[in-house]
Write a protein that holds these residues in place. Structure first.
Motif, mmCIF file in Angstrom:
data_model
loop_
_atom_site.group_PDB
_atom_site.id
_atom_site.type_symbol
_atom_site.label_atom_id
_atom_site.label_comp_id
_atom_site.label_asym_id
_atom_site.label_seq_id
_atom_site.Cartn_x
_atom_site.Cartn_y
_atom_site.Cartn_z
ATOM 1 N N ASN A 17 0.811 -1.209 0.000
ATOM 2 C CA ASN A 17 0.000 0.000 0.000
ATOM 3 C C ASN A 17 0.851 1.269 0.000
ATOM 4 O OD1 ASN A 17 -2.574 1.314 0.082
ATOM 5 N ND2 ASN A 17 -2.092 1.867 2.195
ATOM 6 N N GLU A 18 1.910 1.287 0.776
ATOM 7 C CA GLU A 18 2.778 2.474 0.849
ATOM 8 C C GLU A 18 3.369 2.797 -0.520
ATOM 9 O OE1 GLU A 18 6.701 4.096 0.738
ATOM 10 O OE2 GLU A 18 6.537 1.952 1.050
ATOM 11 N N ARG A 19 3.741 1.777 -1.291
ATOM 12 C CA ARG A 19 4.290 1.985 -2.639
ATOM 13 C C ARG A 19 3.180 2.357 -3.607
ATOM 14 N NH1 ARG A 19 8.925 3.709 -3.073
ATOM 15 N NH2 ARG A 19 8.181 4.553 -1.179
ATOM 16 N N ILE A 20 1.965 1.834 -3.386
ATOM 17 C CA ILE A 20 0.826 2.219 -4.226
ATOM 18 C C ILE A 20 0.588 3.721 -4.081
ATOM 19 C CG2 ILE A 20 -1.677 2.000 -4.530
ATOM 20 C CD1 ILE A 20 -1.358 -0.948 -3.626
ATOM 21 N N GLN A 21 0.612 4.204 -2.854
ATOM 22 C CA GLN A 21 0.425 5.635 -2.615
ATOM 23 C C GLN A 21 1.555 6.445 -3.235
ATOM 24 O OE1 GLN A 21 -0.052 5.964 1.624
ATOM 25 N NE2 GLN A 21 -2.079 5.034 1.584
ATOM 26 N N HIS A 22 2.790 5.947 -3.117
ATOM 27 C CA HIS A 22 3.937 6.645 -3.714
ATOM 28 C C HIS A 22 3.791 6.715 -5.235
ATOM 29 C CE1 HIS A 22 8.053 7.823 -4.607
ATOM 30 N NE2 HIS A 22 8.111 6.802 -5.446
ATOM 31 N N ALA A 23 3.460 5.582 -5.863
ATOM 32 C CA ALA A 23 3.296 5.555 -7.317
ATOM 33 C C ALA A 23 2.143 6.450 -7.742
ATOM 34 C CB ALA A 23 3.073 4.128 -7.800
ATOM 35 N N GLY A 24 1.122 6.552 -6.896
ATOM 36 C CA GLY A 24 -0.022 7.402 -7.204
ATOM 37 C C GLY A 24 0.327 8.872 -7.311
ATOM 38 N N THR A 25 1.447 9.270 -6.734
ATOM 39 C CA THR A 25 1.885 10.666 -6.882
ATOM 40 C C THR A 25 2.421 10.926 -8.282
ATOM 41 O OG1 THR A 25 4.136 10.253 -6.060
ATOM 42 C CG2 THR A 25 2.461 10.840 -4.425
ATOM 43 N N HIS A 26 2.830 9.849 -8.986
ATOM 44 C CA HIS A 26 3.359 9.983 -10.344
ATOM 45 C C HIS A 26 2.275 9.819 -11.410
ATOM 46 C CE1 HIS A 26 7.415 9.866 -8.826
ATOM 47 N NE2 HIS A 26 7.204 8.708 -8.252
ATOM 48 N N MET A 27 1.265 8.988 -11.109
ATOM 49 C CA MET A 27 0.257 8.674 -12.117
ATOM 50 C C MET A 27 -0.976 8.088 -11.442
ATOM 51 S SD MET A 27 1.869 5.135 -13.649
ATOM 52 C CE MET A 27 3.405 5.901 -14.046
ATOM 53 N N ASP A 28 -2.047 7.987 -12.211
ATOM 54 C CA ASP A 28 -3.248 7.322 -11.713
ATOM 55 C C ASP A 28 -3.043 5.819 -11.866
ATOM 56 O OD1 ASP A 28 -5.715 6.555 -10.870
ATOM 57 O OD2 ASP A 28 -6.804 7.400 -12.569
ATOM 58 N N LEU A 29 -2.699 5.164 -10.795
ATOM 59 C CA LEU A 29 -2.310 3.759 -10.839
ATOM 60 C C LEU A 29 -3.491 2.827 -11.113
ATOM 61 C CD1 LEU A 29 0.172 2.000 -10.598
ATOM 62 C CD2 LEU A 29 -0.287 1.801 -8.166
ATOM 63 N N ASP A 31 -5.685 2.870 -13.338
ATOM 64 C CA ASP A 31 -5.784 2.599 -14.767
ATOM 65 C C ASP A 31 -4.573 1.838 -15.293
ATOM 66 O OD1 ASP A 31 -8.155 3.999 -14.716
ATOM 67 O OD2 ASP A 31 -7.213 5.880 -15.313
ATOM 68 N N LYS A 32 -3.564 1.626 -14.468
ATOM 69 C CA LYS A 32 -2.304 1.047 -14.932
ATOM 70 C C LYS A 32 -2.024 -0.358 -14.401
ATOM 71 C CE LYS A 32 -0.911 4.978 -16.805
ATOM 72 N NZ LYS A 32 -1.820 5.416 -17.805
ATOM 73 N N LEU A 33 -2.917 -0.946 -13.635
ATOM 74 C CA LEU A 33 -2.634 -2.256 -13.049
ATOM 75 C C LEU A 33 -2.428 -3.332 -14.114
ATOM 76 C CD1 LEU A 33 -4.899 -2.321 -9.890
ATOM 77 C CD2 LEU A 33 -2.436 -1.916 -10.045
ATOM 78 N N TYR A 34 -3.232 -3.312 -15.165
ATOM 79 C CA TYR A 34 -3.036 -4.277 -16.255
ATOM 80 C C TYR A 34 -1.684 -4.052 -16.923
ATOM 81 C CZ TYR A 34 -3.336 -6.634 -20.699
ATOM 82 O OH TYR A 34 -3.053 -7.425 -21.778
#
Length: 92
Positions: A17-29, A31-34
């Protein structure tokens, strides 16, 4: 919440989750899981970091956007941990 993926070598790759939040600062994750899963399983380029032998750059070229989707993974004891995810116009 931690998400789990497999890479092309069948290693378990974690995205906590912590990395999901970090990545979310760069992009809307969301839409990018696939694309994230596709990049780990079938990267166009897979490069090892020159200074850290346990860090790998999984890269998928997005022709329509002329960008590379990059997933940075640290491997430890046969499993991976996603450090970050981002787009770039150059190979890393």
């Amino acid at each position: 919440m931690t998400l789990f993926f497999r890479d092309k070598f069948h290693r378990l790759i974690r995205l906590p989750n912590e990395r999901i939040q970090h990545a979310g600062t760069h992009m809307d994750l969301k839409d990018k899981l696939y694309l994230l899963e596709l990049t780990l399983l079938h990267p166009d380029f897979l490069l090892r970091d020159e200074e850290r032998a346990d860090v790998f750059y999984y890269q998928k070229y997005l022709k329509d956007k002329r960008l590379y989707f990059i997933v940075v993974v640290k491997v430890f004891n046969g499993e991976g941990f996603i450090l970050t995810i981002f787009n770039n116009d150059k190979l890393q």
